[in-house]
Design a protein around this motif. Structure first.
Motif, short mmCIF file in Angstrom:
data_model
loop_
_atom_site.label_atom_id
_atom_site.label_comp_id
_atom_site.label_asym_id
_atom_site.label_seq_id
_atom_site.Cartn_x
_atom_site.Cartn_y
_atom_site.Cartn_z
N ASP A 1 4.54 13.12 -3.46
CA ASP A 1 4.90 12.30 -2.31
C ASP A 1 3.81 12.31 -1.23
OD1 ASP A 1 6.21 10.98 -0.24
OD2 ASP A 1 7.54 12.65 0.21
N GLY A 2 3.29 11.12 -0.91
CA GLY A 2 2.28 11.01 0.13
C GLY A 2 2.81 11.28 1.51
N GLY A 3 4.14 11.29 1.66
CA GLY A 3 4.74 11.57 2.96
C GLY A 3 4.47 12.97 3.47
N MET A 4 3.96 13.85 2.62
CA MET A 4 3.62 15.19 3.08
C MET A 4 2.56 15.15 4.17
SD MET A 4 3.61 17.41 -0.44
CE MET A 4 2.52 18.64 0.26
N LEU A 5 1.60 14.23 4.02
CA LEU A 5 0.53 14.12 5.02
C LEU A 5 0.59 12.82 5.81
CD1 LEU A 5 -2.68 15.56 3.30
CD2 LEU A 5 -1.24 16.62 5.03
N TYR B 1 0.85 -1.19 0.00
CA TYR B 1 0.00 0.00 0.00
C TYR B 1 0.89 1.24 0.00
CZ TYR B 1 -3.97 -3.03 1.08
OH TYR B 1 -4.95 -4.00 1.03
N ILE B 2 0.61 2.15 -0.95
CA ILE B 2 1.46 3.32 -1.15
C ILE B 2 0.61 4.59 -1.11
CG2 ILE B 2 3.12 4.41 -2.70
CD1 ILE B 2 3.46 1.64 -4.04
N PRO B 3 0.73 5.40 -0.04
CA PRO B 3 -0.01 6.66 0.01
C PRO B 3 0.62 7.70 -0.92
CG PRO B 3 0.67 5.90 2.21
CD PRO B 3 1.45 5.12 1.21
N CYS B 4 -0.20 8.35 -1.73
CA CYS B 4 0.24 9.45 -2.58
C CYS B 4 -0.69 10.64 -2.35
CB CYS B 4 0.22 9.04 -4.05
SG CYS B 4 1.42 7.76 -4.48
N PHE B 5 -0.16 11.83 -2.51
CA PHE B 5 -0.92 13.05 -2.24
C PHE B 5 -1.49 13.58 -3.55
CE2 PHE B 5 -0.83 17.70 -0.85
CZ PHE B 5 -2.02 17.59 -0.14
N GLU C 1 -5.91 15.57 -0.94
CA GLU C 1 -6.14 14.43 -0.06
C GLU C 1 -5.16 13.31 -0.40
OE1 GLU C 1 -10.19 13.37 -0.74
OE2 GLU C 1 -11.00 15.00 0.51
N VAL C 2 -4.97 12.43 0.58
CA VAL C 2 -4.10 11.27 0.36
C VAL C 2 -4.92 10.14 -0.24
CG1 VAL C 2 -2.73 9.47 1.49
CG2 VAL C 2 -2.48 11.86 2.19
N ARG C 3 -4.38 9.55 -1.28
CA ARG C 3 -4.99 8.36 -1.88
C ARG C 3 -4.01 7.20 -1.72
NH1 ARG C 3 -7.45 7.54 -8.02
NH2 ARG C 3 -7.54 5.26 -7.97
N VAL C 4 -4.50 6.09 -1.22
CA VAL C 4 -3.63 4.94 -0.99
C VAL C 4 -3.82 3.96 -2.14
CG1 VAL C 4 -3.03 3.06 0.57
CG2 VAL C 4 -3.79 5.25 1.51
N PHE C 5 -2.75 3.74 -2.89
CA PHE C 5 -2.76 2.79 -4.00
C PHE C 5 -2.31 1.41 -3.50
CE2 PHE C 5 -2.27 6.82 -6.24
CZ PHE C 5 -3.19 6.69 -7.27
N CYS C 6 -2.79 0.38 -4.16
CA CYS C 6 -2.41 -0.99 -3.83
C CYS C 6 -1.69 -1.61 -5.03
CB CYS C 6 -3.64 -1.82 -3.47
SG CYS C 6 -3.28 -3.56 -3.10
N SER C 7 -0.62 -2.35 -4.76
CA SER C 7 0.16 -2.96 -5.84
C SER C 7 -0.61 -4.02 -6.61
CB SER C 7 1.44 -3.57 -5.26
OG SER C 7 1.12 -4.58 -4.29
N GLN C 8 -1.50 -4.72 -5.94
CA GLN C 8 -2.21 -5.81 -6.58
C GLN C 8 -3.14 -5.27 -7.67
OE1 GLN C 8 -3.93 -7.66 -3.09
NE2 GLN C 8 -2.19 -9.04 -2.85
#
Length: 317
Positions: A175-179, A125-129, A135-142
């Motif tokens: 970068d989702g690390g902002m939030l 799971y990868i959070p991106c902004f 808003e943060v959207r969480v992407f899934c690798s699958q």
């Protein structure tokens, strides 16, 4: 360890325990997490977690880990991108050249087996902004084989170091690390009970509550084309980082529900590892520091460090 043994024994669906691996990024500081993951792979933990959550360079680490090529991927830090071709503080428009890194390094020099990653039953799971919705959207690798590299690139697109957002599907992301710099809460919200957290700052680290003048100025320049909320999030990231660190190290117990257990591993303060570090000696030392900490915790022993040849089938089949 118990959950790993259950998974290796064929019990893939979690019962009482649902484990998660949380990987912080931070540019070149991610090499510490890479060292931790090499050691985890060596100890048989590649299939030991139910879910993996990662931000920024930590997402690239998580991708190579779940593609079962962590030792190969870790060398990217100190063999491929520790140079002025990738990091150039005088190249204001693109201090970190993510275009070159993904087009050349991750695709050709040290290729990531995207198909193997996306077919793994352990999701990354990868959070991106999202700069259009703030808003943060969480992407899934699958199921994300076709655009997985775009997700990873977006996750590493730090606004002050890279001059644009990255299109993924219908949105534009950075970068989702902002939030969400250490996505512990995302794992907890998804039902995870036992979390191993790999951070890339020493336990004693505290971010400035207010950004430096040059950071605020670059933030205004780089984010002026987006919604005002995007710049606001960037300017407030100091308190957000500190809150995440406090949760990781048990200093914000009110944020962690009863029954959730968190173990956090951090680099030693003396390493001097920074977001733009290019010195090979420092990067290798940080990777070794991470590997030794994992061995001390999970194997109750130290380890010997050996550089070996790693062969990866390519093109992937």
């Amino acid at each position: 360890m118990r959950r790993r043994d259950e998974r290796l024994g064929g019990q893939r669906a979690p019962t009482a325990i649902k484990s998660a691996l949380i990987i912080q990024g931070g540019g070149m500081r991610g090499v510490f997490g890479a060292g931790c993951l090499v050691a985890l792979a060596e100890l048989g933990y590649t299939s030991g977690f139910d879910e993996v959550y990662a931000t920024s360079s930590g997402a690239i680490n998580g991708a190579f880990f779940l593609a079962d090529a962590m030792a190969f991927g870790a060398t990217i830090y100190y063999e491929e991108i520790n140079n002025a071709r990738f990091i150039n503080p005088w190249r204001f428009s693109k201090i970190m050249d993510l275009d070159w890194m993904f087009d050349e390094v991750v695709t050709h020099r040290k290729p990531l087996d995207v198909r193997r990653l996306c077919s793994n039953d352990i999701p990354l799971y990868i959070p991106c902004f999202d700069v259009d919705t703030a808003e943060v959207r969480v992407f899934c690798s699958q199921g994300a084989h076709a655009f997985l590299l775009d997700i990873l690139k977006a996750s590493t697109a730090i606004p002050i170091l890279y001059n644009r957002s990255v299109p993924v599907l219908e949105g534009r992301f950075v970068d989702g690390g902002m939030l969400d710099p250490i996505p512990i809460q995302a794992a907890i919200a998804n039902g995870c009970t036992d979390l191993l957290v790999l951070v890339t700052r020493p336990e004693s680290y505290r971010a400035r509550e207010r950004l430096a003048v040059w950071e605020r100025w670059i933030g205004k320049v780089r984010l002026r084309h987006f919604r005002p909320e995007v710049e606001d999030a960037f300017q407030q990231r100091g308190p957000i980082v500190n809150r995440s660190i406090d949760i990781a190290f048990g200093r914000a117990t009110e944020a962690v529900p009863t029954g959730v257990h968190i173990a956090t591993i951090a680099p030693d303060a003396h390493l001097g590892l920074k977001r733009l570090t290019r010195r090979r000696k420092v990067l290798v030392e940080a990777a070794v520091n991470g590997g030794r900490k994992i061995f001390n915790v999970f194997a109750s022993s130290d380890c010997r460090v050996a550089e070996v040849l790693t062969f990866v089938r390519y093109p992937f089949r």
